[in-house]
Motif scaffolding. Structure first.
Motif, short mmCIF file in Angstrom:
data_model
loop_
_atom_site.label_atom_id
_atom_site.label_comp_id
_atom_site.label_asym_id
_atom_site.label_seq_id
_atom_site.Cartn_x
_atom_site.Cartn_y
_atom_site.Cartn_z
N TRP A 1 12.05 4.49 8.04
CA TRP A 1 12.81 5.69 7.68
C TRP A 1 14.01 5.37 6.77
N ILE A 2 14.76 4.32 7.17
CA ILE A 2 15.98 3.98 6.43
C ILE A 2 15.66 3.20 5.16
N VAL B 1 0.82 -1.22 0.00
CA VAL B 1 0.00 0.00 0.00
C VAL B 1 0.86 1.26 0.00
N ARG B 2 2.09 1.17 0.50
CA ARG B 2 2.93 2.37 0.59
C ARG B 2 3.17 3.02 -0.79
N PHE B 3 3.04 2.24 -1.85
CA PHE B 3 3.23 2.80 -3.19
C PHE B 3 2.09 3.73 -3.58
N ILE B 4 0.95 3.59 -2.89
CA ILE B 4 -0.22 4.44 -3.18
C ILE B 4 -0.27 5.64 -2.26
N ALA B 5 -0.20 5.38 -0.94
CA ALA B 5 -0.42 6.45 0.04
C ALA B 5 0.85 7.04 0.61
N GLY B 6 2.00 6.47 0.29
CA GLY B 6 3.23 6.95 0.90
C GLY B 6 3.54 6.15 2.16
N LYS B 7 4.82 6.01 2.43
CA LYS B 7 5.17 5.07 3.50
C LYS B 7 4.81 5.57 4.90
#
Length: 434
Positions: free
Chosen positions: A415-416, A265-271
């Motif tokens: 973060w990293i 999902v991070r590819f859609i909403a940001g991590k």
């Protein structure tokens, strides 16, 4: 068929099953390597409230004859009970005031025991066996000291009187002969005879008293003060371990699934927004899982509303800490591969959790795990809550630190890492619509 066997996922089930089986062997069996000898590390306290000759000898006899490495003495029962409540002592042997007096009077003296019933199965069984052993040791001490002492006290005056009469007659005859009719000092002669006769008579008295006491036994009465609410069956004793195991395993699997969802999902909403969603899901899961678990437990085990509320809050905190730890590790190791770390950690906590082995009987490695992992904290907090003993503060504080540590690990991992722009590999396992 060839395509099936050439697909690497076809063999994944075998690899996972093999890894689980080997994890149980290498993570659980080493905990029993030094059992049952490690039960000698359980701390025992002897509380001597009488502090008289016989009670002192009984206390010393217990210290010399019990196979435990940590036996201490105390005169304060209240402090000893507090130590047992905190599990810094496993059992207390109490020699009450008047013990010496009862023995001297030929009455059955009383020995009291104090135990904490909110403990692991092994410790409970060890305590029961220890109580029987202590009773036998005390009875042996009483046979030697009380009966022999009682008979000696009865025999000594008569035997001394007879010996003094015979000794004085002989001594007076010798003194009169030596003085050639002059007056003799009868008191001085009596002192000389007494000093000569007394050691011999004492040996004879003890020998005869020991022989007379041999056919008889004086046994001590005993009573056991069980700290905490008494339970009617073993469900109360086993419940903390199994609810902790079930919740942790469920949360471990859930955290891996949620992490893999995050990876997609991070590819859609940001991590970071997705990471926030992961955290909110974790909090909701902790509350729902604790409510369902404690509610199910309430259907099987009887306890009042106060215990239910305390147990619910404790398990919400435990679930939150377990989720933060497992999700942090899942984020750090990329979801599914974290099983290589998480599964052994879960299995190790089964033994380090204290539901089977008491902490004092663990090896140093398992003791370290019990201090730093969540399962031990929840098992013993639940023990205390269900037994109405309180003392959950230190355990809950550790759970907060575990939760914070897991959150930091997860935040640093996000973060990293997770900088890729293309959705592939494990990130593509769970489908997501763009």
């Amino acid at each position: 068929m060839s395509k099936w066997f050439s697909n690497k996922f076809s063999w994944l089930g075998m690899l996972v099953a093999s890894f689980i089986a080997v994890s149980f062997v290498f993570c659980i069996l080493p905990a029993f390597k030094h059992m049952p000898t490690n039960t000698q590390n359980l701390p025992i306290v002897i509380v001597n409230q009488d502090n008289q000759q016989i009670s002192d000898k009984v206390a010393d006899g217990l210290k010399d004859n019990l196979p435990f490495k940590h036996i201490s003495t105390s005169s304060s029962l209240s402090r000893t009970k507090h130590r047992i409540e905190l599990r810094k002592a496993s059992l207390a042997v109490v020699i009450p005031d008047g013990f010496n007096k009862d023995v001297r009077a030929g009455k059955r003296p009383t020995v009291n025991f104090v135990v904490n019933n909110a403990n692991s199965m092994v410790q409970t069984n060890v305590n029961q066996g220890l109580i029987s052993r202590i009773q036998s040791t005390v009875n042996a001490q009483l046979t030697q000291q009380s009966l022999v002492g009682m008979y000696a006290k009865q025999l000594a005056p008569k035997m001394m009187k007879t010996a003094m009469a015979t000794g004085m007659k002989t001594a007076m005859q010798k003194a009169m002969t030596a003085s050639k009719g002059q007056a003799v000092n009868q008191k001085q002669i009596q002192k000389q005879v007494q000093a000569k006769v007394q050691p011999k008579i004492q040996k004879q008295v003890m020998a005869r008293a020991t022989k007379m006491a041999a056919p008889f036994n004086i046994t001590a009465k005993s009573s056991t003060d069980t700290m905490g609410t008494k339970q009617v069956n073993m469900q109360h004793q086993m419940a903390p371990m199994f609810i902790s195991m079930g919740q942790y395993l469920g949360l471990m699997i859930a955290s891996i699934i949620i992490t893999m969802t995050f990876m997609s999902v991070r590819f859609i909403a940001g991590k970071w927004k997705t990471f926030l969603g992961l955290q909110v899901t974790g909090v909701i899961t902790a509350v729902v899982l604790a409510l369902l678990t404690v509610g199910a437990l309430r259907c099987l085990v009887s306890f009042d509303g106060g215990v239910f509320n305390a147990l619910l809050w404790q398990n919400v905190l435990y679930d939150f800490a377990a989720f933060e730890l497992t999700s942090g590790l899942a984020l750090l190791f990329g979801g599914l591969p974290s099983l290589l770390i998480q599964l052994p950690l879960f299995v190790l906590q089964i033994m380090a959790g204290g539901g089977t082995l008491p902490r004092a009987a663990m090896t140093s490695f398992y003791k370290f795990l019990s201090q730093t992992t969540p399962m031990y904290q929840n098992i013993y907090s639940s023990y205390n809550i269900m037994a109405n003993l309180g003392n959950t503060g230190a355990f809950q504080q550790t759970l907060w630190w575990v939760a914070l540590g897991g959150l930091v690990i997860g935040s640093l991992a996000v973060w990293i890492g997770y900088r890729g722009k293309e959705r592939r590999g494990l990130a593509a396992v769970i489908p997501t619509k763009f």
